[in-house]
Design a protein around this motif. Structure first.
Motif, PDB file in Angstrom:
ATOM      1  N   SER A 164       0.818  -1.216   0.000  1.00 61.12           N
ATOM      2  CA  SER A 164       0.000   0.000   0.000  1.00 61.12           C
ATOM      3  C   SER A 164       0.853   1.269   0.000  1.00 61.12           C
ATOM      4  CB  SER A 164      -0.903   0.008   1.239  1.00 61.12           C
ATOM      5  OG  SER A 164      -1.590   1.235   1.338  1.00 61.12           O
ATOM      6  N   GLY A 165       0.343   2.278  -0.689  1.00 62.39           N
ATOM      7  CA  GLY A 165       1.009   3.573  -0.702  1.00 62.39           C
ATOM      8  C   GLY A 165       0.446   4.523   0.341  1.00 62.39           C
ATOM      9  N   ILE A 166      -0.477   4.047   1.155  1.00 60.71           N
ATOM     10  CA  ILE A 166      -1.107   4.889   2.170  1.00 60.71           C
ATOM     11  C   ILE A 166      -0.121   5.191   3.295  1.00 60.71           C
ATOM     12  CG2 ILE A 166      -2.948   4.968   3.915  1.00 60.71           C
ATOM     13  CD1 ILE A 166      -4.594   3.207   2.006  1.00 60.71           C
ATOM     14  N   LYS A 167      -0.114   6.443   3.694  1.00 65.80           N
ATOM     15  CA  LYS A 167       0.790   6.889   4.744  1.00 65.80           C
ATOM     16  C   LYS A 167       0.606   6.057   6.017  1.00 65.80           C
ATOM     17  CE  LYS A 167       2.006  11.103   7.289  1.00 65.80           C
ATOM     18  NZ  LYS A 167       1.644  12.529   7.520  1.00 65.80           N
ATOM     19  N   ARG A 168       1.685   5.614   6.588  1.00 66.79           N
ATOM     20  CA  ARG A 168       1.745   4.862   7.843  1.00 66.79           C
ATOM     21  C   ARG A 168       1.279   3.411   7.717  1.00 66.79           C
ATOM     22  NH1 ARG A 168      -1.013   9.363  11.914  1.00 66.79           N
ATOM     23  NH2 ARG A 168       0.624  10.947  11.740  1.00 66.79           N
ATOM     24  N   MET A 169       0.760   2.996   6.577  1.00 67.50           N
ATOM     25  CA  MET A 169       0.226   1.633   6.453  1.00 67.50           C
ATOM     26  C   MET A 169       1.299   0.569   6.676  1.00 67.50           C
ATOM     27  SD  MET A 169      -2.592  -0.044   6.014  1.00 67.50           S
ATOM     28  CE  MET A 169      -3.773   1.005   5.146  1.00 67.50           C
ATOM     29  N   LYS A 170       2.530   0.882   6.260  1.00 64.79           N
ATOM     30  CA  LYS A 170       3.611  -0.098   6.408  1.00 64.79           C
ATOM     31  C   LYS A 170       3.845  -0.462   7.871  1.00 64.79           C
ATOM     32  CE  LYS A 170       6.139   0.892   2.154  1.00 64.79           C
ATOM     33  NZ  LYS A 170       5.036   1.667   1.569  1.00 64.79           N
ATOM     34  N   TRP A 171       3.523   0.462   8.797  1.00 67.26           N
ATOM     35  CA  TRP A 171       3.717   0.160  10.208  1.00 67.26           C
ATOM     36  C   TRP A 171       2.775  -0.941  10.678  1.00 67.26           C
ATOM     37  CZ3 TRP A 171       7.976   1.442  12.460  1.00 67.26           C
ATOM     38  CH2 TRP A 171       8.688   2.551  12.003  1.00 67.26           C
ATOM     39  N   LEU A 172       1.615  -1.027  10.058  1.00 68.74           N
ATOM     40  CA  LEU A 172       0.705  -2.138  10.364  1.00 68.74           C
ATOM     41  C   LEU A 172       1.337  -3.443   9.907  1.00 68.74           C
ATOM     42  CD1 LEU A 172      -2.096  -2.992  11.429  1.00 68.74           C
ATOM     43  CD2 LEU A 172      -2.946  -2.761   9.089  1.00 68.74           C
ATOM     44  N   GLY A 173       1.956  -3.410   8.728  1.00 67.49           N
ATOM     45  CA  GLY A 173       2.657  -4.592   8.232  1.00 67.49           C
ATOM     46  C   GLY A 173       3.793  -5.002   9.144  1.00 67.49           C
ATOM     47  N   PHE A 174       4.580  -4.024   9.608  1.00 63.85           N
ATOM     48  CA  PHE A 174       5.680  -4.328  10.528  1.00 63.85           C
ATOM     49  C   PHE A 174       5.151  -4.939  11.829  1.00 63.85           C
ATOM     50  CE2 PHE A 174       8.259  -1.056   8.171  1.00 63.85           C
ATOM     51  CZ  PHE A 174       9.250  -1.929   7.771  1.00 63.85           C
ATOM     52  N   GLY A 175       4.022  -4.415  12.302  1.00 61.62           N
ATOM     53  CA  GLY A 175       3.427  -4.947  13.529  1.00 61.62           C
ATOM     54  C   GLY A 175       2.982  -6.387  13.348  1.00 61.62           C
ATOM     55  N   PHE A 176       2.291  -6.665  12.247  1.00 62.77           N
ATOM     56  CA  PHE A 176       1.835  -8.030  11.972  1.00 62.77           C
ATOM     57  C   PHE A 176       3.018  -8.976  11.785  1.00 62.77           C
ATOM     58  CE2 PHE A 176      -2.534  -6.724  10.042  1.00 62.77           C
ATOM     59  CZ  PHE A 176      -3.014  -6.529  11.315  1.00 62.77           C
ATOM     60  N   LEU A 177       4.031  -8.510  11.036  1.00 65.11           N
ATOM     61  CA  LEU A 177       5.192  -9.356  10.764  1.00 65.11           C
ATOM     62  C   LEU A 177       5.952  -9.676  12.041  1.00 65.11           C
ATOM     63  CD1 LEU A 177       7.148 -10.740   8.814  1.00 65.11           C
ATOM     64  CD2 LEU A 177       8.289  -8.525   8.488  1.00 65.11           C
ATOM     65  N   THR A 178       6.169  -8.664  12.875  1.00 64.41           N
ATOM     66  CA  THR A 178       6.890  -8.870  14.132  1.00 64.41           C
ATOM     67  C   THR A 178       6.160  -9.859  15.034  1.00 64.41           C
ATOM     68  OG1 THR A 178       7.788  -6.614  14.033  1.00 64.41           O
ATOM     69  CG2 THR A 178       7.827  -7.725  16.173  1.00 64.41           C
ATOM     70  N   SER A 179       4.844  -9.686  15.153  1.00 61.21           N
ATOM     71  CA  SER A 179       4.073 -10.586  16.017  1.00 61.21           C
ATOM     72  C   SER A 179       4.064 -12.007  15.464  1.00 61.21           C
ATOM     73  CB  SER A 179       2.637 -10.070  16.175  1.00 61.21           C
ATOM     74  OG  SER A 179       1.985  -9.967  14.932  1.00 61.21           O
ATOM     75  N   TYR A 180       4.036 -12.126  14.133  1.00 58.37           N
ATOM     76  CA  TYR A 180       4.035 -13.457  13.505  1.00 58.37           C
ATOM     77  C   TYR A 180       5.371 -14.166  13.759  1.00 58.37           C
ATOM     78  CZ  TYR A 180       3.090 -17.012   9.921  1.00 58.37           C
ATOM     79  OH  TYR A 180       2.872 -18.193   9.264  1.00 58.37           O
ATOM     80  N   LEU A 181       6.481 -13.461  13.546  1.00 57.31           N
ATOM     81  CA  LEU A 181       7.799 -14.053  13.770  1.00 57.31           C
ATOM     82  C   LEU A 181       8.001 -14.391  15.251  1.00 57.31           C
ATOM     83  CD1 LEU A 181      10.022 -11.797  11.472  1.00 57.31           C
ATOM     84  CD2 LEU A 181       9.253 -14.142  11.042  1.00 57.31           C
TER      85      LEU A 181
END
Length: 218
Positions: A164-181
């Motif tokens: 996504s190109g939406i501002k701040r959206m990547k932080w949601l991805g980082f949160g999901f990825l961190t919790s998954y790992l």
């Protein structure tokens, strides 16, 4: 780290408030659907909280299959569709939309596959070491499908925020990825339950993303 009915109910209560606030902040239908993420996680955690109680409360024991399947439908079928769908609906860039369409298609396939598994095979929730393990009675040969399905789930659910190109959206991805790992490394036998718990808490980023959308005037 100990998980319990209290932890699930506490997360559910907080997330319901966050979800309500996020929906209030949203201004368009796509934003409202995206804003519902914490609220949906709240329902999911409520189901797991009830499942925790069913292990020790004879009056709730009969409802254990219902709580189990409710949690798994949300955790394994809804998210690989809902996350790429809502992000795609909010996206403005046509090229990014096409990529998100691919992820949405993958998510739909995952949801259909998981739905078939939940329908065809016996599912049992087991409480052990302060965690819940969701046991699915796969036939021997079909166990090999777990890894590719997990990978497709990961791609559909966690990759979408990064595209996504939406501002701040990547932080949601980082949160999901961190919790998954974190769940895979430290709680390998309880990934579904533990990942969803931390992902639910981290979904508070949703309201921050929507705040950024309001400031940008989108």
């Amino acid at each position: 780290m100990c998980f319990s009915a209290g932890a699930s109910f506490g997360a559910s209560a907080v997330l319901s408030l966050i979800g309500t606030a996020a929906i209030i902040k949203s201004r368009t239908i796509p934003q409202r659907l995206f804003a519902a993420i914490p609220f949906i996680f709240s329902i999911q955690q409520l189901a797991e909280g009830m499942l925790w109680l069913s292990f020790t409360n004879a009056g709730l024991e009969a409802g254990q299959p219902f709580f189990t399947y409710t949690f798994l439908v949300f955790a394994m079928m809804l998210w690989p569709v809902w996350i790429p769908l809502t992000i795609r609906l909010m996206e403005k860039d046509s090229r990014r939309k096409r990529s998100l369409n691919v992820l949405l298609g993958i998510g739909v396939l995952v949801a259909i596959g998981v739905g078939c598994v939940l329908f065809l095979y016996n599912v049992q929730a087991i409480s052990t070491h302060h965690h819940i393990h969701y046991k699915i009675d796969f036939p021997g040969r079909k166990r090999s499908l777990i890894v590719p399905f997990s990978l497709l789930y990961f791609i559909a659910t966690i990759l979408a925020p990064f595209i996504s190109g939406i501002k701040r959206m990547k932080w949601l991805g980082f949160g999901f990825l961190t919790s998954y790992l974190f769940a895979i490394i430290f709680y390998s036998g309880f990934v579904v339950s533990v990942w969803c718990y931390f992902a639910a808490i981290l979904s508070i980023v949703v309201i921050w993303i929507l705040s950024g959308e309001r400031k940008s005037g989108l």
